[in-house]
Design a protein around this motif. Structure first.
Motif, mmCIF file in Angstrom:
data_model
loop_
_atom_site.group_PDB
_atom_site.id
_atom_site.type_symbol
_atom_site.label_atom_id
_atom_site.label_comp_id
_atom_site.label_asym_id
_atom_site.label_seq_id
_atom_site.Cartn_x
_atom_site.Cartn_y
_atom_site.Cartn_z
ATOM 1 N N GLU A 64 -0.136 3.835 -2.631
ATOM 2 C CA GLU A 64 -1.499 4.301 -2.376
ATOM 3 C C GLU A 64 -1.533 5.285 -1.212
ATOM 4 O O GLU A 64 -2.205 6.315 -1.269
ATOM 5 C CB GLU A 64 -2.408 3.102 -2.075
ATOM 6 N N LYS A 117 0.801 -1.223 0.000
ATOM 7 C CA LYS A 117 0.000 0.000 0.000
ATOM 8 C C LYS A 117 0.837 1.279 0.000
ATOM 9 O O LYS A 117 0.289 2.383 0.082
ATOM 10 C CB LYS A 117 -0.923 0.014 1.236
ATOM 11 N N GLU A 143 -4.406 -4.012 -4.140
ATOM 12 C CA GLU A 143 -4.556 -2.587 -4.463
ATOM 13 C C GLU A 143 -6.003 -2.359 -4.884
ATOM 14 O O GLU A 143 -6.448 -2.896 -5.900
ATOM 15 C CB GLU A 143 -3.612 -2.198 -5.607
ATOM 16 N N LYS A 173 -7.535 0.098 -6.209
ATOM 17 C CA LYS A 173 -7.686 0.734 -7.526
ATOM 18 C C LYS A 173 -7.667 -0.298 -8.650
ATOM 19 O O LYS A 173 -8.465 -0.229 -9.590
ATOM 20 C CB LYS A 173 -6.566 1.755 -7.716
ATOM 21 N N SER A 190 -7.482 2.285 4.931
ATOM 22 C CA SER A 190 -7.089 3.507 4.220
ATOM 23 C C SER A 190 -8.033 4.662 4.546
ATOM 24 O O SER A 190 -7.614 5.809 4.664
ATOM 25 C CB SER A 190 -7.042 3.262 2.713
ATOM 26 N N GLY A 219 -6.054 8.026 -3.419
ATOM 27 C CA GLY A 219 -5.359 6.764 -3.232
ATOM 28 C C GLY A 219 -5.836 5.654 -4.136
ATOM 29 O O GLY A 219 -5.036 4.901 -4.694
ATOM 30 N N SER A 220 -7.171 5.539 -4.289
ATOM 31 C CA SER A 220 -7.699 4.357 -4.984
ATOM 32 C C SER A 220 -8.512 4.662 -6.234
ATOM 33 O O SER A 220 -9.129 3.762 -6.804
ATOM 34 C CB SER A 220 -8.544 3.514 -4.015
#
Length: 313
Positions: free
Chosen positions: A64, A61, A189, A191, A102, A137-138
């Motif tokens: 991210e 991460k 992840e 994303k 997150s 981040g995502s």
């Protein structure tokens, strides 16, 4: 002055991935949380991450988290070159995919920055900042994680796809639910998985239209089940939701193994929660006694578990 803030972990009971496309979901904060401490720094940004985490989480991460921090600073118009900061994260929320780590990072840091700079931001404003951090981040978050992390409690959530305020409603339950949360040990992840699902949807629109229709029925039945505090009905609906998550390709062998063990040992329902393809599985138990039995059986298969209660308002 220094500032501190907290952000709660969360579990999605119904609707992960579907909420990205404007369908309603049901989620709950959990008691475990992340704590952010902000103080004056010496050289731009000194970021210290002391959160407990499953093996490999922080490495996976890293990028991210960096994007999240940049997004938060940009949205709050904070220039760490002019006002260097030291941010330290701690707390009892063990970071893993699916537990809202997150979002807890984003909301806790937003609160701590608000206190440090004496901005006096309210929960709505903190939630907006946390969402921007999640988006940085995502990519295309639903907003459900940061909402749980900021406000706590159990909620229904519906993303406003036209960009206006999201629809959030509290769910009040008279009997809390006992959950076993299980880590697959795999970090993904967000994303990338969200992008994969979007690609599947674009390739198979008719398939997804049917899946979305089936999910809407599950959601409607779940609201009735929560209103009646019918844990058995909730469990069956969790199983149905998991069937749809399999169809959109976000399950994996580890998730399926955990679900099978949980069901053999009396779980009322079990499904992945969050991103999928790893992360966490939630298993609904009839009571605390059964939760301990389920957890022990799963631990015998060398997966880490924790027991939590949701629905306390």
């Amino acid at each position: 002055m220094s500032g501190s803030g907290i952000g709660y972990g969360k579990t999605i009971l119904f609707g992960e991935h579907f909420v990205v496309y404007g369908l309603p979901g049901i989620a709950s904060a959990i008691g475990d949380h992340t704590v952010a401490e902000v103080e004056e720094g010496e050289h731009e940004l000194n970021f210290v991450d002391n959160r407990p985490a499953i093996k490999g989480y922080k490495d996976t991460k890293q990028d991210e988290i960096s994007r999240q921090l940049d997004a938060i600073f940009n949205f709050m118009k904070i220039d760490v070159k002019k006002t260097p900061l030291k941010i330290t994260l701690s707390g009892n929320l063990e970071c893993a995919s699916g537990i809202g780590a997150s979002a807890a990072l984003a909301s806790s840091i937003a609160r701590a920055l608000s206190e440090h700079f004496e901005l006096g931001l309210n929960d709505d404003q903190i939630n907006e900042i946390a969402y921007e951090g999640e988006r940085g981040g995502s990519g295309t978050p639903s907003g459900i994680d940061n909402t749980c992390s900021t406000y706590g409690g159990m909620i229904t959530f519906e993303k406003n796809l036209s960009g206006g305020p999201n629809k959030i409603q509290r769910i009040h339950v008279t009997k809390p639910l006992d959950l076993v949360m299980v880590s697959t040990g795999i970090t993904q992840e967000t994303k990338e998985v969200v992008a994969d699902v979007k690609g599947e949807k674009e390739k198979h629109p008719a398939k997804f239209e049917k899946i979305f229709s089936n999910y809407k029925n599950i959601f409607a039945e779940a609201l009735v089940a929560f209103d009646k505090c019918d844990a058995h009905a909730i469990g069956k609906l969790m199983d149905k939701n998991q069937e749809l998550l399999r169809e959109i390709t976000v399950s994996c062998p580890e998730i399926e193994e955990i679900i099978a063990v949980a069901k053999r040992n009396g779980a009322l329902g079990a499904k992945l929660t969050g991103t999928g393809r790893g992360g966490l599985v939630i298993c609904l138990a009839e009571d605390e006694h059964h939760a301990k039995k389920i957890a022990k059986a799963i631990e015998n298969e060398e997966f880490e578990t924790s027991i939590t209660t949701i629905g306390k308002n």
